[in-house]
Write a protein that holds these residues in place. Sequence first.
Motif, PDB file in Angstrom:
ATOM      1  N   GLU A   1       0.828  -1.210   0.000  1.00 58.73           N
ATOM      2  CA  GLU A   1       0.000   0.000   0.000  1.00 58.73           C
ATOM      3  C   GLU A   1       0.861   1.259   0.000  1.00 58.73           C
ATOM      4  O   GLU A   1       0.508   2.266  -0.624  1.00 58.73           O
ATOM      5  N   SER A   2       2.014   1.203   0.669  1.00 59.15           N
ATOM      6  CA  SER A   2       2.881   2.380   0.754  1.00 59.15           C
ATOM      7  C   SER A   2       3.483   2.752  -0.587  1.00 59.15           C
ATOM      8  O   SER A   2       3.949   3.880  -0.763  1.00 59.15           O
ATOM      9  N   VAL A   3       3.497   1.831  -1.544  1.00 61.94           N
ATOM     10  CA  VAL A   3       4.050   2.127  -2.878  1.00 61.94           C
ATOM     11  C   VAL A   3       2.970   2.076  -3.953  1.00 61.94           C
ATOM     12  O   VAL A   3       3.265   1.945  -5.142  1.00 61.94           O
ATOM     13  N   GLY A   4       1.708   2.180  -3.530  1.00 66.59           N
ATOM     14  CA  GLY A   4       0.617   2.283  -4.492  1.00 66.59           C
ATOM     15  C   GLY A   4       0.100   0.975  -5.030  1.00 66.59           C
ATOM     16  O   GLY A   4      -0.629   0.956  -6.027  1.00 66.59           O
ATOM     17  N   GLU A   5       0.437  -0.148  -4.394  1.00 66.44           N
ATOM     18  CA  GLU A   5      -0.067  -1.462  -4.821  1.00 66.44           C
ATOM     19  C   GLU A   5      -1.140  -1.929  -3.842  1.00 66.44           C
ATOM     20  O   GLU A   5      -1.035  -1.693  -2.637  1.00 66.44           O
ATOM     21  N   ASP A   6      -2.147  -2.613  -4.346  1.00 62.14           N
ATOM     22  CA  ASP A   6      -3.269  -3.026  -3.506  1.00 62.14           C
ATOM     23  C   ASP A   6      -3.333  -4.551  -3.391  1.00 62.14           C
ATOM     24  O   ASP A   6      -3.796  -5.231  -4.303  1.00 62.14           O
ATOM     25  N   LEU A   7      -2.863  -5.065  -2.258  1.00 63.49           N
ATOM     26  CA  LEU A   7      -3.069  -6.481  -1.950  1.00 63.49           C
ATOM     27  C   LEU A   7      -4.313  -6.681  -1.099  1.00 63.49           C
ATOM     28  O   LEU A   7      -4.882  -7.774  -1.092  1.00 63.49           O
ATOM     29  N   TRP A   8      -4.746  -5.630  -0.396  1.00 58.34           N
ATOM     30  CA  TRP A   8      -5.945  -5.747   0.439  1.00 58.34           C
ATOM     31  C   TRP A   8      -7.171  -6.124  -0.392  1.00 58.34           C
ATOM     32  O   TRP A   8      -8.021  -6.884   0.056  1.00 58.34           O
ATOM     33  N   GLY A   9      -7.267  -5.592  -1.596  1.00 58.84           N
ATOM     34  CA  GLY A   9      -8.462  -5.808  -2.408  1.00 58.84           C
ATOM     35  C   GLY A   9      -8.322  -6.871  -3.469  1.00 58.84           C
ATOM     36  O   GLY A   9      -9.288  -7.159  -4.182  1.00 58.84           O
ATOM     37  N   PHE A  10      -7.130  -7.473  -3.597  1.00 58.13           N
ATOM     38  CA  PHE A  10      -6.943  -8.480  -4.649  1.00 58.13           C
ATOM     39  C   PHE A  10      -7.744  -9.745  -4.340  1.00 58.13           C
ATOM     40  O   PHE A  10      -7.770 -10.217  -3.204  1.00 58.13           O
ATOM     41  N   GLU A  11      -8.384 -10.298  -5.367  1.00 57.03           N
ATOM     42  CA  GLU A  11      -9.112 -11.559  -5.240  1.00 57.03           C
ATOM     43  C   GLU A  11      -8.702 -12.496  -6.351  1.00 57.03           C
ATOM     44  O   GLU A  11      -8.536 -12.091  -7.502  1.00 57.03           O
ATOM     45  N   GLY A  12      -8.537 -13.784  -6.006  1.00 55.68           N
ATOM     46  CA  GLY A  12      -8.257 -14.803  -6.998  1.00 55.68           C
ATOM     47  C   GLY A  12      -9.519 -15.226  -7.719  1.00 55.68           C
ATOM     48  O   GLY A  12     -10.627 -14.760  -7.413  1.00 55.68           O
ATOM     49  N   PRO A  13      -9.402 -16.146  -8.672  1.00 50.08           N
ATOM     50  CA  PRO A  13     -10.568 -16.545  -9.483  1.00 50.08           C
ATOM     51  C   PRO A  13     -11.680 -17.195  -8.680  1.00 50.08           C
ATOM     52  O   PRO A  13     -12.833 -17.165  -9.094  1.00 50.08           O
ATOM     53  N   ASP A  14     -11.356 -17.772  -7.525  1.00 51.86           N
ATOM     54  CA  ASP A  14     -12.379 -18.382  -6.668  1.00 51.86           C
ATOM     55  C   ASP A  14     -12.653 -17.542  -5.426  1.00 51.86           C
ATOM     56  O   ASP A  14     -13.186 -18.047  -4.437  1.00 51.86           O
ATOM     57  N   GLY A  15     -12.275 -16.276  -5.486  1.00 52.41           N
ATOM     58  CA  GLY A  15     -12.535 -15.385  -4.362  1.00 52.41           C
ATOM     59  C   GLY A  15     -11.481 -15.404  -3.273  1.00 52.41           C
ATOM     60  O   GLY A  15     -11.700 -14.850  -2.188  1.00 52.41           O
ATOM     61  N   GLN A  16     -10.325 -16.029  -3.535  1.00 52.46           N
ATOM     62  CA  GLN A  16      -9.285 -16.077  -2.521  1.00 52.46           C
ATOM     63  C   GLN A  16      -8.772 -14.666  -2.250  1.00 52.46           C
ATOM     64  O   GLN A  16      -8.431 -13.946  -3.182  1.00 52.46           O
ATOM     65  N   CYS A  17      -8.712 -14.279  -0.978  1.00 53.19           N
ATOM     66  CA  CYS A  17      -8.267 -12.928  -0.659  1.00 53.19           C
ATOM     67  C   CYS A  17      -7.907 -12.818   0.812  1.00 53.19           C
ATOM     68  O   CYS A  17      -8.294 -13.653   1.636  1.00 53.19           O
ATOM     69  N   ILE A  18      -7.178 -11.774   1.132  1.00 52.65           N
ATOM     70  CA  ILE A  18      -6.759 -11.529   2.516  1.00 52.65           C
ATOM     71  C   ILE A  18      -7.976 -11.276   3.397  1.00 52.65           C
ATOM     72  O   ILE A  18      -8.037 -11.743   4.538  1.00 52.65           O
ATOM     73  N   ARG A  19      -8.940 -10.543   2.875  1.00 54.64           N
ATOM     74  CA  ARG A  19     -10.111 -10.210   3.689  1.00 54.64           C
ATOM     75  C   ARG A  19     -10.827 -11.464   4.185  1.00 54.64           C
ATOM     76  O   ARG A  19     -11.146 -11.583   5.375  1.00 54.64           O
ATOM     77  N   LYS A  20     -11.084 -12.402   3.294  1.00 48.36           N
ATOM     78  CA  LYS A  20     -11.787 -13.624   3.710  1.00 48.36           C
ATOM     79  C   LYS A  20     -10.948 -14.430   4.694  1.00 48.36           C
ATOM     80  O   LYS A  20     -11.486 -15.078   5.606  1.00 48.36           O
ATOM     81  N   ALA A  21      -9.622 -14.407   4.510  1.00 52.49           N
ATOM     82  CA  ALA A  21      -8.754 -15.119   5.443  1.00 52.49           C
ATOM     83  C   ALA A  21      -8.870 -14.517   6.837  1.00 52.49           C
ATOM     84  O   ALA A  21      -8.916 -15.247   7.846  1.00 52.49           O
ATOM     85  N   MET A  22      -8.929 -13.192   6.920  1.00 54.32           N
ATOM     86  CA  MET A  22      -9.094 -12.537   8.216  1.00 54.32           C
ATOM     87  C   MET A  22     -10.465 -12.848   8.807  1.00 54.32           C
ATOM     88  O   MET A  22     -10.590 -13.111  10.011  1.00 54.32           O
TER      89      MET A  22
END
Length: 776
Positions: free
Chosen positions: A667-688
């Motif tokens: 996020e500090s360099v303008g990249e978004d991993l918080w909102g990334f989702e894989g083809p089956d919905g895999q994401c950091i948010r769901k893991a949390m």
Amino acid sequence: MKNILLPKLRSITAIIPGALYLRQKLRKMRIGHNVHVIYPKYRKKHTSFDANLADQNSSLVNDCIYKPDTFVLYRIIGNDLVPRHKKGQSRENLVFILTNEPELQDCEKRFIVNRIVDLEEEKEIIQLLENFGMPYLCIPFDWEAYRCQPWDIWGVPPRYSPHSKLFSLLEPSRQNQIQMRLYRHKNNYVMHNNGARNIALRDGRRRAKWILPWDGNCFVTTEAWESIRSAVVSRPEIPYYFTPMARVIDNRKLLQTGFQPPATEEPQLLFRCDSKLEFDPEYFYGRRPKVELFWRLGIPGKWEYWPVDPWDLPCPDYAKEAGQFAEAGWVARLFSGQAKLEKQNDQQAWVGRGEARMEAIAGFLGQLDECAFKSRLNPEEPVFINGRDSGKVAAPMLMQLRNAADEALDRGPYSVVDKQTLAPSGNPHDYWHPAPYYWPNPSRIPGLPYVRRDGRRVPGTRMYEPLSENYDRTRLQHLFDDTYILMLACRGLGEECYGKHAAKLVRHWFLNPETMMNPHLKYAQVRRGHNNNLGASPGIIEMKDLYYFLDAVRLLWEGNLLSHAEYEEFKLWLDRYLYWLRSSEQGRGERAALNNHGTYYDLQVASICTFLGKQQLLRETLCDSRFRIIEQFDSIGRQPREMERATTAHYCCFNLQGWIHLAQLAESVGEDLWGFEGPDGQCIRKAMEWLLGHVGKPWPYKQIDEFDSERFSPIYYIYRSKYGMSDNSFNVQASDLSQIKPLFFPHDGIRPFWNYNFPEVCASKSDSRKQESVAL
């Protein structure tokens, strides 16, 4: 092993009963690199226009056929790609065209200036066109639009991701293809290959009966145009024509009357104004953007035998218009500036063109990425410590910080030379630590000197316990934690004594020749008698907390507590360590890890790249991280590989903490991993969410030792600061954020004083309502 789909299999369904089943079966074949592919015996050939088919389809017979045969020829001028082209070659060829190409009967010439990045080059090309009175369309390149182009993560099967072992086994040309697939959206934006062709088509339909959306280096002689025009005019009922291309090494030969080189290269296409087909804009330059339309039309050629790899865009079906084409004349392709790549009917030259094209595209896009994202990366700006002043930090938190910093003042400095035993190398400057879960085999079985007991640490390998002084792990952790805490206190409390001691710690571990650590982890997690007494790839995780330590070094530099020479020397040490991480067998093994080790490898590499300003490697690492999200989480947020461990609660929290830190860095360099989702919905948010769903309930999975339930607190507060609280799905108890302990055991993966200077969004909420703490 890789799946290979063969374009030529598409047609057998039209002529062989039951061929659909055969086609599906062949598509599922898994074949090795050296296995010969068996092709079907039959293939329907679309070599000429089917007049009967045209009669049956009334939509093909319309007024357009009877219009006068007028033509509009577009040349699309794009960016020079070195080393595939000589720099400035497109402009040089444009001068040749404008100066030497004859008038073409019934044909209007137009040009498209297609997203040229170099503004000076674009200006000169436009000036040339205007000087010669040539009409043109200009499609500008926009940096912000380029920045918005994502990686094409979904286009590459995770098993072939660049960090995978399977990727490392592929030949370089295949690896380049995968890299190009990842760059697909960026490629499509800047090269805009099929996009510009379609713009030409749409603009041309209102200008002439026949539209020629051709490459910028195409040159038409009088004889070539007569052969094209006569073929088209004689059969106006045909909606599509292809014109074979001849490569030319010496442009001047085209000025000789009667000169006609063999035209055997990938052809250009002509479209009747009422034709329906366009180029597919999803196909990108360097990977068959024009051939895709050949496949749909059924135009025969060597491309019929090109395989479709698992990372390629899917093989298209035949269009309804398949077979409705004919051949018309020939066209010359002007010199690219690279003579050795322009030989016709030469396999080595053909391969060379492909390799040079890949190299050129990769280099060009890499340079664009570096320029586009350079402004977002400030190597000297802390990543995990924000700029808020201590006045906004709660008094109890500042008191805890002072107490911890005072304790750190009484410790150190630390050095690898202080350990009680030596690494197998015998060099005291080499970091050394045995494998924590490998116990001596009591059975003394030959060849099996160790037994792995997951979750049970060998004495001396748990930090701070007796015997840990024999190794370097405890000292390394003290170095990271104490330096960071001291610099938080120096900045937050304004007392320089803390900073001076922190600087002493850094000098002693990294800079002083008598006490410095060698920049590698060759002897981390060693099993003596195994692998020549070298460490294992998982040992790299022992440097996992480098990410917040580097923030402390930044503050030392900001406060002039390290000299310029010392700061540069530290960066040199870090650069050498990064090289070892990327090039050593241990480093490559850790990069390919599919569990938390891969996460923390990316966190280390990304942290170092951010510190050193290595923009390109940073973005490539964060690209790898998106694949890891797909690999590590399932569709509901579970972490299957961490659930295989003996301490599942620990590893699920530990890995997720690594993701939190990596996403914060991104996020500090303008990249978004918080909102990334894989083809089956895999994401950091769901893991949390999956993990936090167990708060307040007995942990239902294997956990062989005691688990600190307060470890859920940092995850919860980060979740709320990033995603908000739309429901009351988590079982929480009211508490104040500043009252939650700031220090966890280092094995937990939570940085010291994680709740100090917490993100503004969370702090603002604490002003209006009490915050919650969570308990298992």
